[in-house]
Enzyme design. Structure first.
Site, PDB file in Angstrom:
ATOM      1  N   CYS A   1      -7.629   1.918 -17.106  1.00 33.07           N
ATOM      2  CA  CYS A   1      -6.726   2.401 -18.170  1.00 33.07           C
ATOM      3  C   CYS A   1      -5.787   1.303 -18.655  1.00 33.07           C
ATOM      4  O   CYS A   1      -6.226   0.396 -19.340  1.00 33.07           O
ATOM      5  CB  CYS A   1      -5.988   3.644 -17.702  1.00 33.07           C
TER       6      CYS A   1
ATOM      7  N   GLU B   1     -11.018   8.273 -10.559  1.00 36.47           N
ATOM      8  CA  GLU B   1     -10.602   9.115  -9.426  1.00 36.47           C
ATOM      9  C   GLU B   1     -10.610  10.583  -9.800  1.00 36.47           C
ATOM     10  O   GLU B   1     -10.842  11.449  -8.972  1.00 36.47           O
ATOM     11  CB  GLU B   1      -9.226   8.693  -8.918  1.00 36.47           C
TER      12      GLU B   1
ATOM     13  N   HIS C   1     -10.242   7.544 -16.040  1.00 39.07           N
ATOM     14  CA  HIS C   1      -9.832   7.715 -14.641  1.00 39.07           C
ATOM     15  C   HIS C   1     -11.032   8.060 -13.760  1.00 39.07           C
ATOM     16  O   HIS C   1     -11.487   9.202 -13.742  1.00 39.07           O
ATOM     17  CB  HIS C   1      -8.778   8.817 -14.536  1.00 39.07           C
TER      18      HIS C   1
END
Length: 429
Positions: free
Chosen positions: A321, A406, A404
């Site tokens: 990001c 995760e 993202h």
């Protein structure tokens, strides 16, 4: 014998009722005038009190956008006045993770999911130590909380964190407005005495472009992280990995679950402040470096770009990001602001193999691929608007993604990025 009363009996009963009513009326007329007046005043006071104390909550908060539109609603959380950039998030779950994501610093998050707060707030799913966003905008705050892990209500948590929220507004209409006009600045206030004109002026005076928000959310000194995904582990690659890697993480506003995922892949993590000098990082003898997610404009943090330039080519680096954007500038490219950004848990991204990942995203800026040097490959494409969603520069041992991996909660399609970073470090040993 008839099963119904005789007509004459009914007439007699009606006459009797009429006489009783007349007597009652006569008695009422004979009451002292002062008693009648007092009774009327008492009834008036009761009616006024009933009108003042309503059994439902009334509008006691408002959102005012820089385009002049005013959206009255009901306050949720803390009281006060706050200014920020309004963005909308399309995720259907994970409002707690969104609240505690440092990447939302300086922004108001409008949830397109109509019910927010239905599972309360638990103590395990925080993405940071506190709420960083400026305020939340919801269609309706859930009246009831139902989850076995819930420790408090959304309203109580927002009050504890000093964060303002507003409910019972038309989030669909505001979302349409943001899609058509782009992100709008707004002011959220529980002070209904302030004029709309003053609030509009305040909204117009705010600008997130060029504002260094990373310095507001980064850590103050280095620390180590050891917590893994634990019982929630799902990755076969993470379970199979036996090697250990020393990784330094530049904290631009890193989410806890990014750290958990790296730790689950066998990484010993040292987190350092966003402005930590590159030579001190190299002195830690890392196997790789992560440039984390974070809020705001990458052009406002030249110190981060300079550190990235100093580290490129020396060891494997991975940008997520904001880290993707910082590395993009370190490569020699430029970034630009998106119309309304990417915020949600359902964004399709095509990877280098041609497979499509459903990704979780949260960013307002993007890297312009036309400005990148010839050695950089655009590895991932956002299929919603065609923007650059990932880069690889093999010669410099660098990889980035603009979303993202995760993704907690959310899809696990992109978790393979952590395995790719680990494999890059293995190859560099």
């Amino acid at each position: 014998a008839r099963p119904w009363p005789h007509t004459r009996d009914c007439a007699v009963e009606m006459m009797s009722m009429t006489m009783r009513a007349s007597v009652s009326h006569a008695c009422a007329v004979r009451l002292p005038r002062h008693r009648h007046t007092a009774s009327t005043k008492a009834r008036g006071r009761v009616a006024a009190h009933a009108a003042a104390v309503k059994p439902w909550k009334t509008n006691d908060c408002k959102l005012v956008l820089e385009d002049g539109s005013v959206w009255p609603g009901k306050a949720v959380g803390a009281k006060g006045t706050q200014v920020g950039e309004v963005v909308f998030n399309t995720s259907l779950s994970g409002y707690q993770e969104i609240l505690t994501d440092p990447s939302y610093a300086g922004q108001f998050v409008l949830f397109t999911c109509p019910h927010i707060g239905n599972v309360g707030i638990n103590l395990e799913d925080m993405e940071s130590k506190q709420v960083h966003l400026g305020g939340i905008l919801v269609r309706q705050e859930a009246l009831n909380v139902s989850n076995y892990r819930s420790a408090m209500t959304l309203d109580a948590y927002l009050k504890e964190q000093g964060v303002i929220g507003i409910s019972d507004i038309d989030t669909r209409e505001i979302t349409r407005r943001l899609r058509e006009t782009g992100c709008l600045n707004g002011v959220l206030t529980t002070d209904m005495s302030v004029s709309d004109a003053d609030l509009v002026a305040k909204a117009k005076g705010y600008d997130i472009v060029g504002k260094d928000l990373i310095s507001e959310v980064t850590c103050s000194e280095p620390y180590e992280w050891k917590d893994t995904t634990g019982e929630w582990e799902f990755s076969a690659e993470a379970k199979a990995n036996k090697e250990k890697f020393n990784v330094v993480v530049y904290d631009f506003g890193v989410k806890h679950n990014i750290l958990r995922r790296l730790a689950s892949f066998g990484c010993k993590l040292t987190i350092v402040p966003a402005s930590y000098p590159a030579d001190k990082v190299m002195a830690m003898n890392p196997d790789g470096i992560l440039f984390s997610n974070g809020p705001g404009d990458p052009s406002a943090v030249p110190y981060a770009v300079e550190n990235a330039k100093a580290l490129l080519g020396k060891l494997p680096v991975f940008g997520i990001c904001m880290g993707h954007q910082v590395l993009g500038q370190a490569f020699g490219g430029k970034t630009f602001k998106l119309k309304f950004g990417h915020h949600g848990g359902n964004h399709p991204v095509r990877g280098p193999s041609g497979a499509v990942e459903i990704s979780s995203q949260n960013h307002n800026f993007a890297v312009d691929p036309k400005t990148l040097p010839s050695g950089v490959q655009v590895s991932h494409i956002n299929l919603n608007d065609g923007t650059c969603a990932g880069m690889v520069w093999p010669e410099m041992k660098a990889m980035t993604i603009q979303y993202h991996p995760e993704a907690s909660p959310g899809p696990h399609d992109s978790d393979v990025c952590f395995a790719d970073f680990v494999n890059m470090m293995k190859a560099g040993k």
